[in-house]
Scaffold this active site. Sequence first.
Site, PDB file in Angstrom:
ATOM      1  N   VAL A  13       0.854  -1.181   0.000  1.00  9.23           N
ATOM      2  CA  VAL A  13       0.000   0.000   0.000  1.00  9.23           C
ATOM      3  C   VAL A  13       0.894   1.236   0.000  1.00  9.23           C
ATOM      4  CG1 VAL A  13      -1.986   1.107   1.099  1.00  9.23           C
ATOM      5  CG2 VAL A  13      -1.596  -1.338   1.417  1.00  9.23           C
ATOM      6  N   SER A  14       0.446   2.289  -0.669  1.00  6.56           N
ATOM      7  CA  SER A  14       1.276   3.479  -0.807  1.00  6.56           C
ATOM      8  C   SER A  14       1.623   4.097   0.539  1.00  6.56           C
ATOM      9  CB  SER A  14       0.584   4.507  -1.709  1.00  6.56           C
ATOM     10  OG  SER A  14      -0.626   4.980  -1.121  1.00  6.56           O
ATOM     11  N   ASP A  15       0.623   4.357   1.373  1.00 12.90           N
ATOM     12  CA  ASP A  15       0.936   5.051   2.628  1.00 12.90           C
ATOM     13  C   ASP A  15       1.649   4.144   3.620  1.00 12.90           C
ATOM     14  OD1 ASP A  15      -1.368   3.583   3.043  1.00 12.90           O
ATOM     15  OD2 ASP A  15      -2.481   5.179   4.043  1.00 12.90           O
ATOM     16  N   CYS A  16       1.393   2.846   3.584  1.00 12.63           N
ATOM     17  CA  CYS A  16       2.150   1.915   4.424  1.00 12.63           C
ATOM     18  C   CYS A  16       3.629   1.944   4.024  1.00 12.63           C
ATOM     19  CB  CYS A  16       1.607   0.502   4.289  1.00 12.63           C
ATOM     20  SG  CYS A  16      -0.109   0.321   4.782  1.00 12.63           S
ATOM     21  N   GLU A  68       5.069   5.439   5.190  1.00 16.48           N
ATOM     22  CA  GLU A  68       5.324   5.551   6.626  1.00 16.48           C
ATOM     23  C   GLU A  68       6.474   4.636   7.049  1.00 16.48           C
ATOM     24  OE1 GLU A  68       4.059   7.850   8.299  1.00 16.48           O
ATOM     25  OE2 GLU A  68       2.327   8.461   7.088  1.00 16.48           O
TER      26      GLU A  68
END
Length: 660
Positions: free
Chosen positions: A397-400, A403
């Site tokens: 996933v992009s935000d995973c 972060e």
Amino acid sequence: MNSNAGDRFSIGDSINNWNASHNLQQAVNALISLQQADGSWEGEVVWCPMLVAQYVLMCHITQTPISAERRDAILRQFATTRLPSGAWGLHQYSEPYLFVTTLVYVAARILDIQPDDPLLVPAHKFIQRQGGVLEIPSWGKFWLAMLNLYDWQGVNPVLPEVWKLPQWLPIHPSNFYCHTRLIYLAMAYIYGRKLQLSLTPLVQALRQELYPQGYTSVNFRTARCALREEETYSPPSLVLKSIYQLTGLYERWHSSSLRQTALADLIPAIKFELRTSSYTSISPVSGLLNIIALWLHNPQDTDLQKAMDAFEGWLWQDEEAGLRITGARSSTWDTGFAIQALQAASPHIGVADNLAQAQAFMVTQQIQTSFPDFARFHRIDPKGGFCFAGVWHGWPVSDCTAEALIGIINVPAMSQKNAQNAVQFLLRCQNTDGGFGSYERRKISSTLEWMNPAEMFANSMTEHSYIECTASCIAALHKFQQTYPNLLTDEVTLGIHQADRWLRKQQQTDGSWAGFWGVNFIYGTLFGIHGLLAAGATPQEPAIKKACTWLIDKQREDGGWGEHFTGCLSNRYVEHTQSQVIHTAWALIALLQADAPYWEAIAQGAAFLMNHQLDSGGWAKQDPAGVFFHTALLDYTLYRSYFPIWALGLYESYRLKRFI
């Protein structure tokens, strides 16, 4: 409340003396006590008993025994999740849902609970008051049809032949949001085979209990679009109703040979999904359907038992609440935020060893290779990405990824090549409008909401550009640019510029941003501020000042912040009747990152967190802070552990810088 040292901070105290170091130490100790042996953190992501009910139904369909111990744990979950009315809802604060109540009712009956049992009496009365289950949402019709409790004529077609359409057509499922795509992949196979259990005494009894008008008197064909209004968040459009009519006609006179060819094509896609996700599937929702589809294809299939065994990984259980099926596994997500919370606390608290262990774990969670045939099965290249759950999940996933990268890019074990691979994955998720999708970029211009068949949810048909994903990706790209200024320079600079421009356009006139994956405007504004600052905005810029002013305007008299989840339904800010620890932490993080000139308000927010801290160092459970597709609340149980640490760590740094 925290009673250690007898301290409570009040507005009358000198705000310059509100030292958070003691509270921060307690909170860090509590968080560290939850760290697992491999260095990670993972909290349960709590949704609703729908998944447990569907698990029981899957076992019944596939003739999989449920042990007496597991049966008792499931019934304990049903008992503890009932609403005050005795029915069940989409989350703990929802109104009763015919969809969830019916599935739980049927599951309990399969587990040999009788209709006159106190567990089921209120639910049965609720079902009767709705005139039975005819108006259950489409997903409910589908599950009941498999059980021979709803005629397939009453289910709008889920045609396997749709997968044989040209991919350039917007309605080809390859263009759907990945969760939606995979749910309807298995549904298409099951629908194409018209799975229906035998008419047993239990089925006959359930028909009587679920249809007060009599099962045989029902005209199921006319009930296809009959939907209970209270559960219909996205009513079928006129276009979708026309599609249903056309597909209904096709289903009556379809080609048998084409149907068999289409069905045969779906099995490799289901198997690819299982094999690339360590047999768990992207979610338990599609995972249960995949198991049923594979069992229907071949009960002896070697992949079937692997999928059954892997499904155990979605289960949580304890004595109090029984057996749950989590909405998601979250070790990478939780660990990524825990790392950044500890980094914020590190100037004040000794966390080096635990931080190093967490970072070492995170480095191992990156997907190192491309999957064979990923494009054939409508995936983007996952190489370099990080999953929400863990590397085993296979769905980055992009935000995973963002972060994770922020927390480990400076760790020696995180090589330059691996950092570059992570950034290239992020850029593959960037949409043409400049924003970032979640699992992949959006493939078509239309949102396809006009053909959304899942009436209980919205904005679930395609990828979108999300405030949260975009802001996280900007921050990660900026961190990469700082660390490796000569790598991917043009690509990263362009990616940040386009994302910054999109993010600015999404700011509301009042200064806030609307979140999508959390409740709601406070969450979105946290990320909006975070993203603009990472893209180069200064605290003095109008967009940042306006956002901070909006946050200050929403602060409550007790110093905290609290937003009610109903704002996710109406797309407007709705103040909660109580301040929420998680929302307060989010607001403080945003204000402190923006160096907002509101010290008194910030100090009062920190005091709220400290005053509500438990003797254990943690914070009490309040309302769920996560959400998806507008209507489904998720309780991320570790949010109340690490976000307050992050806020108090930033607060203490700010206090010392200002007054010491």
